[in-house]
Design a protein around this motif. Sequence first.
Motif, mmCIF file in Angstrom:
data_model
loop_
_atom_site.group_PDB
_atom_site.id
_atom_site.type_symbol
_atom_site.label_atom_id
_atom_site.label_comp_id
_atom_site.label_asym_id
_atom_site.label_seq_id
_atom_site.Cartn_x
_atom_site.Cartn_y
_atom_site.Cartn_z
ATOM 1 N N MET A 1 0.848 -1.185 0.000
ATOM 2 C CA MET A 1 0.000 0.000 0.000
ATOM 3 C C MET A 1 0.893 1.248 0.000
ATOM 4 N N SER A 2 0.536 2.200 -0.833
ATOM 5 C CA SER A 2 1.263 3.467 -0.901
ATOM 6 C C SER A 2 0.593 4.494 -0.002
ATOM 7 N N TYR A 3 1.408 5.293 0.670
ATOM 8 C CA TYR A 3 0.897 6.373 1.511
ATOM 9 C C TYR A 3 1.329 7.686 0.878
ATOM 10 N N SER A 59 -6.340 16.926 -1.868
ATOM 11 C CA SER A 59 -5.231 16.000 -1.695
ATOM 12 C C SER A 59 -5.398 14.921 -2.753
ATOM 13 N N LEU A 60 -4.455 14.873 -3.661
ATOM 14 C CA LEU A 60 -4.541 13.910 -4.759
ATOM 15 C C LEU A 60 -4.114 12.514 -4.310
ATOM 16 N N ASN A 61 -4.820 11.515 -4.793
ATOM 17 C CA ASN A 61 -4.421 10.129 -4.622
ATOM 18 C C ASN A 61 -3.360 9.797 -5.674
ATOM 19 N N PRO A 62 -2.615 8.715 -5.492
ATOM 20 C CA PRO A 62 -1.563 8.367 -6.458
ATOM 21 C C PRO A 62 -2.058 8.187 -7.898
ATOM 22 N N ASP A 63 -3.317 7.802 -8.068
ATOM 23 C CA ASP A 63 -3.832 7.554 -9.414
ATOM 24 C C ASP A 63 -4.598 8.741 -10.006
ATOM 25 N N GLN A 64 -4.594 9.878 -9.324
ATOM 26 C CA GLN A 64 -5.321 11.062 -9.814
ATOM 27 C C GLN A 64 -4.347 12.081 -10.407
ATOM 28 N N THR A 65 -4.772 12.693 -11.501
ATOM 29 C CA THR A 65 -3.988 13.790 -12.064
ATOM 30 C C THR A 65 -4.694 15.101 -11.741
#
Length: 144
Positions: A1-3, A59-65
Amino acid sequence: MSYVRIWIHCVWGTKNRTPFLHKKNMPVILEHIRENAKNKGIYIDFINGYKEHIHIIISLNPDQTLSKTIQLLKGESSFWINKNKLTQGKFEWADEYFAVSVSESTIDKVRDYIKNQEKHHQKKSWEEEYSEFIEKFNFKKIKG
């Protein structure tokens, strides 16, 4: 899991800087933007605005641009505002927007700035604020 926590302060205005946002429709519009974002998995930490523009901390998630997130928020809210006839005349957001990263150490200061938009704009117009953002974050140098 990425934080991941990437705070971004976003600002955009109405097309032609038309002052469509006021005390009656602003709370409804901002709440709708927040709910729509939640449904799309976009985290809005804080949101507020004044007459012809809004400020949002996301706050962007890792998969959001960033560009896709802004497009989803602006496009859907513009459609919804018009569908519900919340403004006199056709509502549109301007094409451009500002977005700058915010460090964890200054996030409370940015929240306070956004919270106090009405008070802030008693001293400074949207045009002055716009020019300050361009200057402060060197957007002219980046774009040029």
